[in-house]
Write a protein that holds these residues in place. Structure first.
Motif, mmCIF file in Angstrom:
data_model
loop_
_atom_site.group_PDB
_atom_site.id
_atom_site.type_symbol
_atom_site.label_atom_id
_atom_site.label_comp_id
_atom_site.label_asym_id
_atom_site.label_seq_id
_atom_site.Cartn_x
_atom_site.Cartn_y
_atom_site.Cartn_z
ATOM 1 N N SER A 141 1.001 -1.236 0.088
ATOM 2 C CA SER A 141 0.047 0.090 -0.181
ATOM 3 C C SER A 141 0.851 1.259 0.098
ATOM 4 O O SER A 141 2.236 1.241 0.325
ATOM 5 C CB SER A 141 -0.819 -0.066 1.223
ATOM 6 N N ALA A 143 0.715 5.840 0.953
ATOM 7 C CA ALA A 143 -0.123 6.606 1.378
ATOM 8 C C ALA A 143 -0.965 7.385 0.463
ATOM 9 O O ALA A 143 -0.495 8.017 -0.459
ATOM 10 C CB ALA A 143 0.910 7.521 2.134
ATOM 11 N N GLY A 147 -4.691 13.090 1.887
ATOM 12 C CA GLY A 147 -4.922 13.050 3.341
ATOM 13 C C GLY A 147 -4.792 14.609 3.875
ATOM 14 O O GLY A 147 -4.218 15.586 3.307
ATOM 15 N N THR A 152 -4.447 11.499 10.581
ATOM 16 C CA THR A 152 -3.890 10.048 10.436
ATOM 17 C C THR A 152 -3.616 9.707 8.976
ATOM 18 O O THR A 152 -4.576 9.959 8.388
ATOM 19 C CB THR A 152 -5.000 9.201 11.027
ATOM 20 N N GLU A 153 -2.330 9.374 8.439
ATOM 21 C CA GLU A 153 -2.115 8.810 7.358
ATOM 22 C C GLU A 153 -3.027 7.635 6.773
ATOM 23 O O GLU A 153 -2.952 6.650 7.438
ATOM 24 C CB GLU A 153 -0.586 8.664 7.144
ATOM 25 N N ARG A 154 -3.426 8.131 5.718
ATOM 26 C CA ARG A 154 -4.344 6.926 5.166
ATOM 27 C C ARG A 154 -3.557 6.064 4.187
ATOM 28 O O ARG A 154 -3.035 6.872 3.219
ATOM 29 C CB ARG A 154 -5.709 7.237 4.619
ATOM 30 N N HIS A 155 -3.642 4.683 3.966
ATOM 31 C CA HIS A 155 -3.104 4.094 2.932
ATOM 32 C C HIS A 155 -4.168 3.453 2.218
ATOM 33 O O HIS A 155 -5.347 2.992 2.592
ATOM 34 C CB HIS A 155 -1.984 3.135 3.616
ATOM 35 N N ALA A 210 -0.675 8.538 -5.030
ATOM 36 C CA ALA A 210 0.376 8.637 -3.650
ATOM 37 C C ALA A 210 1.370 9.856 -4.169
ATOM 38 O O ALA A 210 2.334 9.863 -3.504
ATOM 39 C CB ALA A 210 0.795 7.342 -3.444
#
Length: 243
Positions: A141, A143, A147, A152-155, A210
């Motif tokens: 995955s 990042a 975001g 909170t970092e989402r993947h 990303a």
């Protein structure tokens, strides 16, 4: 090491080109292929056992994604025919009962290196969010690029990897989503809905999403180089010329 490049004229002839990887490996020569398959939804063996399978195939076809059945992997994956890459590395096997974990590790590490080598400062993470497409142990995955600062970092899942082992050869294969995550998420949501398999379309990621390059040719070259590694001799074969 034999390297296959290009795409054959049809889905079936292209799949036949990939099958040659195992034959080449069984004869003693490792082989690698990284390419952009035709647009399709490739269903796994587990999908075929579900009541909604025929309905899922109809939904895929209605959205312009011809349904096919694949030998490697679990659940359905989508290729947009333009920016979605497939990769495969086949190698000879002396004992089919051994080496599975090592092959997975080598392939996963190679794709990680390829992603890190791209512009954009990508840092792949092993694993995937819940309710991803084709869930499996061997996934990568990245990042998400949308975001919120300080949050909170989402993947999102970008790479899935599977393996097929025969008595004389094994192939580790996978998918890399380079761009067009929205279109892929939409068709997968429809297909997984028909299969009644949990799926969250927001877990679909891409290299471009990303912050990496959206050009599949750039990502393809990086993944191929990583999978070939330090092979002393490389023979390149054109898929188009062989069909």
């Amino acid at each position: 090491m034999r390297v296959l490049r290009g795409r054959a004229a049809t889905i079936e002839t292209d799949r036949e080109a990939s099958r040659r990887l195992l034959s080449t490996a069984a004869d003693g020569e490792p082989a690698v292929r990284v390419w952009t398959p035709h647009r399709q939804i490739a269903f796994g063996r587990r999908d075929r056992r579900l009541e909604g399978y025929d309905r899922a195939r109809e939904r895929a076809r209605a959205r312009g994604f011809p349904p096919v059945e694949r030998d490697v992997g679990g659940r359905a994956v989508a290729y947009d025919g333009e920016t979605t890459l497939a990769f495969a590395r086949a190698e000879p096997v002396a004992d089919f009962r051994r080496g599975t974990d090592d092959r997975y590790e080598r392939a996963t590490a190679a794709v990680e290196d390829a992603l890190r080598s791209l512009a954009g400062g990508l840092e792949p993470v092993r694993g995937e969010p819940d309710d991803s497409f084709c869930p499996g142990t061997h996934s990568l995955s990245l990042a998400a690029g949308d975001g919120e600062e300080g949050g909170t970092e989402r993947h999102r899942k970008v790479v899935g990897i599977a393996q097929r082992v025969r008595q004389d050869a094994a192939v580790v294969a996978g998918i890399v989503l380079v761009a067009n995550r929205g279109r892929l998420a939409t068709v997968l949501e429809s297909v997984y809905g028909a299969l009644e398999v949990p799926f969250d379309p927001d877990t679909v990621g891409s290299v471009a999403d990303a912050g990496g390059p959206p050009d599949p040719s750039v990502v393809r070259a990086a993944v191929e180089d990583a999978l070939v590694g330090d092979a002393s001799t490389v023979t390149v074969e054109s898929v188009e010329a062989s069909e």
